[in-house]
Design an enzyme around this catalytic site. Structure first.
Site, PDB file in Angstrom:
ATOM      1  N   HIS A  37       1.573   4.944   2.075  1.00  0.00           N
ATOM      2  CA  HIS A  37       0.324   4.794   2.813  1.00  0.00           C
ATOM      3  C   HIS A  37      -0.460   3.615   2.226  1.00  0.00           C
ATOM      4  CE1 HIS A  37       0.318   9.084   4.318  1.00  0.00           C
ATOM      5  NE2 HIS A  37       1.018   9.273   3.213  1.00  0.00           N
ATOM      6  N   GLU A 119      -0.336   6.588  -1.914  1.00  0.00           N
ATOM      7  CA  GLU A 119      -1.305   5.644  -1.355  1.00  0.00           C
ATOM      8  C   GLU A 119      -1.312   4.372  -2.194  1.00  0.00           C
ATOM      9  OE1 GLU A 119      -3.240   5.851   1.322  1.00  0.00           O
ATOM     10  OE2 GLU A 119      -3.452   7.985   1.762  1.00  0.00           O
ATOM     11  N   HIS A 158       3.630   5.617   6.676  1.00  0.00           N
ATOM     12  CA  HIS A 158       2.835   6.560   7.463  1.00  0.00           C
ATOM     13  C   HIS A 158       2.931   6.216   8.947  1.00  0.00           C
ATOM     14  CE1 HIS A 158      -1.271   8.863   7.682  1.00  0.00           C
ATOM     15  NE2 HIS A 158      -0.262   9.600   8.110  1.00  0.00           N
ATOM     16  N   ASP A 168      -0.646   2.313   8.838  1.00  0.00           N
ATOM     17  CA  ASP A 168      -0.420   1.963   7.434  1.00  0.00           C
ATOM     18  C   ASP A 168       1.006   2.287   6.994  1.00  0.00           C
ATOM     19  OD1 ASP A 168      -1.468   4.754   7.692  1.00  0.00           O
ATOM     20  OD2 ASP A 168      -1.278   4.803   5.518  1.00  0.00           O
TER      21      ASP A 168
END
Length: 185
Positions: A37, A119, A158, A168
């Site tokens: 992500h 992330e 993602h 993303d």
């Protein structure tokens, strides 16, 4: 520096910021997917405490207009890699983080049940840093060692598991660089 993961899914080299937004995976779920992500808070701004605050339910809606929209979201990721390569862990890898939302991979829905969500601090169209790629390669190596059902073919973005909703990690993420870096690591 290598990354190590213990038997409970804790990353030894990460700063620990426990998120309440997680739970146990279904008993029949095997960890078999890695989802990449990107996130920045406020949008397109880097640094600051806001990602930690979002993932721990402490985001103050009065600090930025965008926060008024998202401050009540109950979301998390297993880990974040900041622009300088700092690794932050929110959820033990063995637990279910709430990162994928409505999602599907290879015909299997509810990706949170069987995935690990990482992330990267960034935006869909910004380039990621050398430090981020280096740390992501190290983390990926440790994840694939600890969770052998995750193979290079089961690493995705993602945007690939929720294409109607998400974009993303975006065009700024160099998949070839990442995957080649991991393959030679």
């Amino acid at each position: 520096m290598s990354v190590t993961i213990d038997s409970q899914g804790m990353i030894a080299q990460a700063r620990q910021v426990p998120s309440p937004f997680c739970d146990f995976r279904p008993l029949d779920a095997s960890i078999s997917l890695l989802v990449i992500h990107s996130i920045s808070l406020p949008p397109a701004q880097f640094g600051g405490p806001y990602i930690d605050q979002l993932f721990t339910g402490q985001l103050n809606p009065s600090e930025h207009p965008y926060f008024e929209i998202i401050h009540q979201f109950k979301v998390s990721a297993h880990a974040l890699i900041r622009r300088d390569g700092e690794l932050v862990q929110y959820v033990p890898l063995d637990k279910r983080a709430w990162h994928a939302g409505v999602s599907e991979f290879a015909g299997q829905e509810k990706c949170n049940d069987f995935s690990i969500g990482i992330e990267l601090e960034g935006t869909d169209d910004s380039e990621f840093t050398d430090a981020q790629y280096a740390r992501l390669v190290q983390l990926t190596d440790a994840i694939l060692t600890r969770y052998p059902l995750i193979t290079p073919q089961r690493i995705t973005g993602h945007s690939d598991i929720a294409p109607e909703r998400k974009t993303d990690p975006g065009t700024g993420f160099d998949w070839q660089r990442y995957l080649q870096g991991w393959a030679v690591n």
